[in-house]
Design an enzyme around this catalytic site. Structure first.
Site, PDB file in Angstrom:
ATOM      1  N   GLU A 341       0.842  -1.193   0.000  1.00 58.40           N
ATOM      2  CA  GLU A 341       0.000   0.000   0.000  1.00 58.40           C
ATOM      3  C   GLU A 341       0.880   1.246   0.000  1.00 58.40           C
ATOM      4  O   GLU A 341       1.730   1.412   0.884  1.00 58.40           O
ATOM      5  CB  GLU A 341      -0.916   0.034   1.215  1.00 58.40           C
ATOM      6  CG  GLU A 341      -2.008  -1.009   1.216  1.00 58.40           C
ATOM      7  CD  GLU A 341      -2.963  -0.864   2.398  1.00 58.40           C
ATOM      8  OE1 GLU A 341      -4.007  -1.520   2.370  1.00 58.40           O
ATOM      9  OE2 GLU A 341      -2.662  -0.083   3.340  1.00 58.40           O
ATOM     10  N   CYS A 342       0.673   2.121  -0.945  1.00 61.36           N
ATOM     11  CA  CYS A 342       1.299   3.446  -1.001  1.00 61.36           C
ATOM     12  C   CYS A 342       2.819   3.351  -0.937  1.00 61.36           C
ATOM     13  O   CYS A 342       3.470   3.109  -1.947  1.00 61.36           O
ATOM     14  CB  CYS A 342       0.734   4.343   0.102  1.00 61.36           C
ATOM     15  SG  CYS A 342       0.994   6.111  -0.204  1.00 61.36           S
TER      16      CYS A 342
END
Length: 451
Positions: A341-342
């Site tokens: 994520e990210c």
């Protein structure tokens, strides 16, 4: 205790807007109450990862998020109860709000606001007011905040950035006129500031000694300026919690098998964004969860079957991440499920601001001048280790970077008519942050994929 009414004292720290001093007061209050010998449970409204890190340092137990958008309104009181019960029952819960008291998801009428959460957990509100350049108008502002939603009970005010004893007296007299007690007053000279950068405060894990000093200073500040007995009395006015405690085992349906695969979760200064419930759900689904620090660990833990790399600030550590050549090579060749994520998305690409990364995904990433921030309602486009195609998931974005390309041939998600992220083999990577308590099937699916 999990299904019986629990008279848990609790209070919500709110403000009319961001920047009034909520984090200062909430963190100092947590630390000051702990110094009194109380067991304090820290919570944060909204998706933010950074404030809960300071809360955890102050309280000595994990800081937890309460976000109706990410997990559903019906889970908020159970998650509060779970956080207050683990690892030991708390004497009081302190909940820091987000933005202004009535600010929530855009276009949803205050949904996921601090006021919304205060209603869901039936807790009184302690309003922090930045009184810079304000006199009697502070009382009018407080009265308006209370009258805007009569189901939210403002039980007191803490005055912040008070200019002088005369200023404080003027403010106290004005608030007495509208019947709102003042439970503390902090002068401008006494302020304690934590360092910040492009996405807010610098996370605790990046500056542990300095962060501890800041938390100690905040505790002393609150002890000197806030009536702790009055805050405790206010918290005790909350009625018993009747919602059952959230149970990660029940949420995932129990372990998926007898063998316990090892799931490595990225941590350390570069990857600080993770919700406490993620590891709890993976454990409940039958995994052994271990931490790997991509800045320092030369290899994944022995026997790792899956990897989760959450958010953080890899851009601040790009050169150091690049220097860990052996771990980058192992992740490039890792054949188990890999969820990012990210920050994890950036780390798995070929480069970040020209520093070499893992090269697992064919993308480059750079810092940009644009802040991308907001809630998202996403639909899974491609089957992956954490979602089935067509599944609806709520999450949020929070970054100042961009990737080229913006999505792969097999995108992870679609929202607002646009495709996002990458699914490549057993890799699922995107900018979307998710809270797995809102879709616990992700933990179960990931553990099943290990087998």
């Amino acid at each position: 205790m999990s299904n019986e009414a629990w008279p848990l004292p609790r209070v919500v720290i709110a403000a009319p807007a961001s920047g009034h001093g909520k984090t200062t007061v909430a963190t100092g209050l947590l630390a000051a109450l702990r110094r009194r010998g109380l067991t304090v449970s820290p919570h944060k409204v909204g998706p933010d990862y950074i404030d809960p890190g300071y809360h955890a340092l102050a309280a000595g137990r994990p800081g937890r998020n309460l976000d109706p958008f990410l997990v559903g309104a019906d889970r908020i009181a159970p998650l509060l109860r779970h956080g207050a019960a683990v690892p030991t029952p708390a004497d009081i819960a302190v909940v820091e709000g987000v933005m202004g008291l009535h600010d929530g998801a855009v276009g949803r009428g205050g949904y996921a606001s601090t006021a919304h959460v205060a209603r869901l957990i039936d807790a009184p509100v302690l309003l922090v007011l930045d009184t810079t350049a304000q006199g009697r108008s502070a009382a009018a502002l407080t009265l308006g905040m209370a009258a805007f939603d009569l189901s939210v009970r403002i039980g007191g005010v803490i005055l912040n950035r008070v200019g002088s004893p005369r200023h404080e007296l003027l403010l106290r007299d004005a608030l007495a006129e509208v019947g709102v007690p003042v439970l503390g007053a902090v002068t401008r000279a006494a302020e304690v500031a934590a360092p910040a950068r492009h996405l807010g405060l610098i996370p605790v894990a990046e500056r542990a000694p300095e962060s501890l000093a800041i938390v100690t200073a905040l505790a002393e500040l609150v002890e000197a300026t806030v009536d702790l007995d009055a805050v405790l009395d206010l918290a005790r006015t909350a009625p018993p919690l009747t919602a059952p405690e959230w149970d990660p085992v029940a949420a995932v349906g129990g372990p998926t098998g007898t063998a316990r695969p090892t799931v490595a979760v990225a941590g350390g200064p570069a990857f600080t964004f993770s919700y406490a419930e993620t590891a709890e759900l993976l454990t409940a689904a039958g995994a052994d969860v271990v931490t790997v620090d991509p800045l320092r660990d030369p290899a994944l833990p022995a026997g790792t079957r899956a990897v989760v790399i959450g958010g953080g600030f890899p851009e601040a550590y790009a050169e150091a991440l690049a220097d860990n050549i052996t771990l980058r090579a192992e992740l490039a060749a890792f054949d188990g499920p890999l969820v990012a994520e990210c920050a994890g998305l950036l780390y798995l690409g070929r480069s970040l601001d020209d520093a070499p990364m893992c090269g697992r995904l064919d993308l480059t990433a750079r810092m940009s001048g644009r802040l991308t921030l907001g809630y998202r309602e996403a639909v899974a486009v491609t089957d992956s280790p954490v979602a089935r195609a067509g599944e609806l998931v709520r999450g949020h974005e929070f970054h100042r970077t961009a990737t080229d390309p913006g999505h792969g041939d097999r995108p992870a998600w679609r929202w607002d008519g646009t495709e996002h992220g990458f699914v490549a083999g057993r890799v699922h990577a995107s900018y979307l942050h998710t809270h797995w308590a809102g879709h616990p099937g992700a933990a179960r699916r990931l553990v099943e994929a290990c087998r």
